[in-house]
Design a protein around this motif. Structure first.
Motif, PDB file in Angstrom:
ATOM      1  N   ARG A 188       0.823  -1.205   0.000  1.00  0.00           N
ATOM      2  CA  ARG A 188       0.000   0.000   0.000  1.00  0.00           C
ATOM      3  C   ARG A 188       0.862   1.262   0.000  1.00  0.00           C
ATOM      4  O   ARG A 188       0.504   2.271  -0.604  1.00  0.00           O
ATOM      5  CB  ARG A 188      -0.935  -0.002   1.215  1.00  0.00           C
ATOM      6  CG  ARG A 188      -2.023  -1.059   1.145  1.00  0.00           C
ATOM      7  CD  ARG A 188      -2.925  -1.026   2.364  1.00  0.00           C
ATOM      8  NE  ARG A 188      -3.962  -2.058   2.275  1.00  0.00           N
ATOM      9  CZ  ARG A 188      -4.902  -2.258   3.192  1.00  0.00           C
ATOM     10  NH1 ARG A 188      -4.936  -1.483   4.276  1.00  0.00           N
ATOM     11  NH2 ARG A 188      -5.800  -3.210   3.037  1.00  0.00           N
ATOM     12  N   LEU A 189       1.980   1.194   0.671  1.00  0.00           N
ATOM     13  CA  LEU A 189       2.864   2.359   0.731  1.00  0.00           C
ATOM     14  C   LEU A 189       3.649   2.549  -0.559  1.00  0.00           C
ATOM     15  O   LEU A 189       4.022   3.680  -0.904  1.00  0.00           O
ATOM     16  CB  LEU A 189       3.826   2.216   1.912  1.00  0.00           C
ATOM     17  CG  LEU A 189       3.194   2.335   3.306  1.00  0.00           C
ATOM     18  CD1 LEU A 189       4.217   1.987   4.386  1.00  0.00           C
ATOM     19  CD2 LEU A 189       2.644   3.739   3.532  1.00  0.00           C
ATOM     20  N   PRO A 192       1.128   4.426  -5.257  1.00  0.00           N
ATOM     21  CA  PRO A 192       0.324   5.641  -5.039  1.00  0.00           C
ATOM     22  C   PRO A 192      -1.181   5.396  -5.167  1.00  0.00           C
ATOM     23  O   PRO A 192      -1.976   6.085  -4.522  1.00  0.00           O
ATOM     24  CB  PRO A 192       0.822   6.594  -6.133  1.00  0.00           C
ATOM     25  CG  PRO A 192       2.219   6.128  -6.417  1.00  0.00           C
ATOM     26  CD  PRO A 192       2.183   4.631  -6.275  1.00  0.00           C
ATOM     27  N   LYS A 194      -2.709   3.030  -4.002  1.00  0.00           N
ATOM     28  CA  LYS A 194      -3.202   2.363  -2.794  1.00  0.00           C
ATOM     29  C   LYS A 194      -2.956   3.173  -1.513  1.00  0.00           C
ATOM     30  O   LYS A 194      -3.281   2.711  -0.415  1.00  0.00           O
ATOM     31  CB  LYS A 194      -2.547   0.981  -2.648  1.00  0.00           C
ATOM     32  CG  LYS A 194      -2.941  -0.006  -3.738  1.00  0.00           C
ATOM     33  CD  LYS A 194      -2.303  -1.367  -3.501  1.00  0.00           C
ATOM     34  CE  LYS A 194      -2.741  -2.368  -4.564  1.00  0.00           C
ATOM     35  NZ  LYS A 194      -2.121  -3.705  -4.345  1.00  0.00           N
ATOM     36  N   HIS A 195      -2.381   4.369  -1.672  1.00  0.00           N
ATOM     37  CA  HIS A 195      -2.118   5.187  -0.484  1.00  0.00           C
ATOM     38  C   HIS A 195      -3.395   5.478   0.298  1.00  0.00           C
ATOM     39  O   HIS A 195      -3.375   5.573   1.532  1.00  0.00           O
ATOM     40  CB  HIS A 195      -1.436   6.498  -0.881  1.00  0.00           C
ATOM     41  CG  HIS A 195       0.003   6.311  -1.266  1.00  0.00           C
ATOM     42  ND1 HIS A 195       0.761   7.342  -1.795  1.00  0.00           N
ATOM     43  CD2 HIS A 195       0.823   5.226  -1.206  1.00  0.00           C
ATOM     44  CE1 HIS A 195       1.987   6.889  -2.043  1.00  0.00           C
ATOM     45  NE2 HIS A 195       2.042   5.620  -1.699  1.00  0.00           N
ATOM     46  N   TRP A 196      -4.505   5.633  -0.416  1.00  0.00           N
ATOM     47  CA  TRP A 196      -5.767   5.955   0.238  1.00  0.00           C
ATOM     48  C   TRP A 196      -6.233   4.820   1.145  1.00  0.00           C
ATOM     49  O   TRP A 196      -7.023   5.043   2.081  1.00  0.00           O
ATOM     50  CB  TRP A 196      -6.844   6.259  -0.815  1.00  0.00           C
ATOM     51  CG  TRP A 196      -7.211   5.065  -1.663  1.00  0.00           C
ATOM     52  CD1 TRP A 196      -6.604   4.648  -2.801  1.00  0.00           C
ATOM     53  CD2 TRP A 196      -8.275   4.148  -1.421  1.00  0.00           C
ATOM     54  NE1 TRP A 196      -7.203   3.518  -3.300  1.00  0.00           N
ATOM     55  CE2 TRP A 196      -8.236   3.191  -2.465  1.00  0.00           C
ATOM     56  CE3 TRP A 196      -9.258   4.028  -0.425  1.00  0.00           C
ATOM     57  CZ2 TRP A 196      -9.140   2.132  -2.539  1.00  0.00           C
ATOM     58  CZ3 TRP A 196     -10.154   2.972  -0.509  1.00  0.00           C
ATOM     59  CH2 TRP A 196     -10.090   2.037  -1.557  1.00  0.00           C
ATOM     60  N   TYR A 198      -4.200   3.075   3.007  1.00  0.00           N
ATOM     61  CA  TYR A 198      -3.307   2.951   4.159  1.00  0.00           C
ATOM     62  C   TYR A 198      -3.797   3.818   5.309  1.00  0.00           C
ATOM     63  O   TYR A 198      -4.123   4.987   5.141  1.00  0.00           O
ATOM     64  CB  TYR A 198      -1.886   3.367   3.778  1.00  0.00           C
ATOM     65  CG  TYR A 198      -0.881   3.148   4.894  1.00  0.00           C
ATOM     66  CD1 TYR A 198      -0.325   1.886   5.112  1.00  0.00           C
ATOM     67  CD2 TYR A 198      -0.511   4.182   5.751  1.00  0.00           C
ATOM     68  CE1 TYR A 198       0.587   1.669   6.146  1.00  0.00           C
ATOM     69  CE2 TYR A 198       0.393   3.977   6.784  1.00  0.00           C
ATOM     70  CZ  TYR A 198       0.928   2.717   6.972  1.00  0.00           C
ATOM     71  OH  TYR A 198       1.823   2.508   8.005  1.00  0.00           O
TER      72      TYR A 198
END
Length: 280
Positions: A188-189, A192, A194-196, A198
């Motif tokens: 996730r990190l 980008p 998947k940042h939402w 995290y």
């Protein structure tokens, strides 16, 4: 052996450390084959679920409640997308339980759960559930020991009432390893897109892994009943997790012996009326 039998948690004490998170019991497939098999379940799943929805028009309506529990990143959202997403959304009611609001905290912990129980004919899905109140409640000491103990019995009474009212309860614990959770958090990190997804709090909760494991073990043992048994789904393999839930749901619906409700009108008469219709 059916997957319902294969994955059903035995009665008695639970030690999750002895339960493999990376296996694929009862399937005998690899990733690509597993994905294909899941897709092929779609037509049968949607037919059975449509019959379930149609049963609300009968004298003996049915309903199913799928409960998804698991550590952070165990894949509840993935199951909703890839497995529950195979059926008709018209007959599905999904409830995602977050931290209770101030109004909800002023009520008994089951108050908001009761309101989310699916109506006859529906497939209800709990993304997290009433079990949060004996998991995070125990780990974070949000309630007294006596209150947590009371909640186990309250949960059993609640689920027994549902079962007696004709609700079939399918409780699935998505079981992942701490190593797999770390891998998914890192993914996730690194992406980008998947940042939402995290949440910094997930890492804080991860530090309490052993305490959560123990809380799950107690909850699973205390609420693993004949009328609402637990199913332990190895979830390190995402494809297997999705397929297993699909198979469990299909078997559950199939065992209801669903059929199309009998018409409440004269079919021949309605056909005749339509044939004589002059509107063009």
């Amino acid at each position: 052996m059916s997957l319902l039998d294969e994955l059903r948690l035995p009665a008695g004490p639970v030690d999750l450390r002895k339960c493999d998170t990376n296996s694929a019991p009862g399937v005998g497939a690899d990733k690509e084959t597993g994905r294909q098999v899941l897709a092929e379940l779609g037509p049968t799943l949607i037919e059975l679920q449509t019959k379930l929805f149609a049963s609300k028009e009968s004298d003996d309506p049915k309903r199913v409640l799928l409960v998804l529990q698991g550590m952070d990143t165990s894949g509840k959202g993935g199951v909703l997308k890839h497995t529950v997403g195979l059926v008709d959304p018209v007959g599905v009611k999904i409830t995602s339980f977050k931290a209770p609001t101030e109004d909800e905290r002023a009520q008994d912990f089951l108050w908001r759960i009761e309101k989310a129980v699916p109506e006859p004919g529906y497939l209800g899905v709990f993304d997290r559930s009433h079990y949060e109140d004996v998991l995070i409640g125990r780990v974070r000491e949000l309630a007294s020991t006596a209150e947590i103990e009371r909640r186990y019995d309250a949960i059993n009474d609640f689920e027994k009432r549902l079962a007696e009212d004709g609700t079939v309860i399918l409780k699935c614990m998505l079981h992942i390893s701490p190593q797999e959770q770390k891998k998914r958090l890192l993914a996730r990190l690194e992406d980008p897109a998947k940042h939402w997804k995290y949440n910094r709090g997930d890492l804080d909760e991860r530090q309490l892994w052993d305490r959560y494991r123990e809380a799950y073990e107690i909850a699973l043992e205390r609420t693993n009943t004949e009328y609402a048994p637990w199913y332990l789904v190895p979830s390190d393999k995402k494809w297997y997790r999705n397929l297993a839930i699909g198979e469990l749901l299909l078997e559950t619906l199939d065992r209801l012996d669903l059929d199309w409700p009998a018409p409440t009108f004269d079919v021949a008469e309605e056909k005749k009326r339509l044939e004589e219709d002059t509107i063009s």
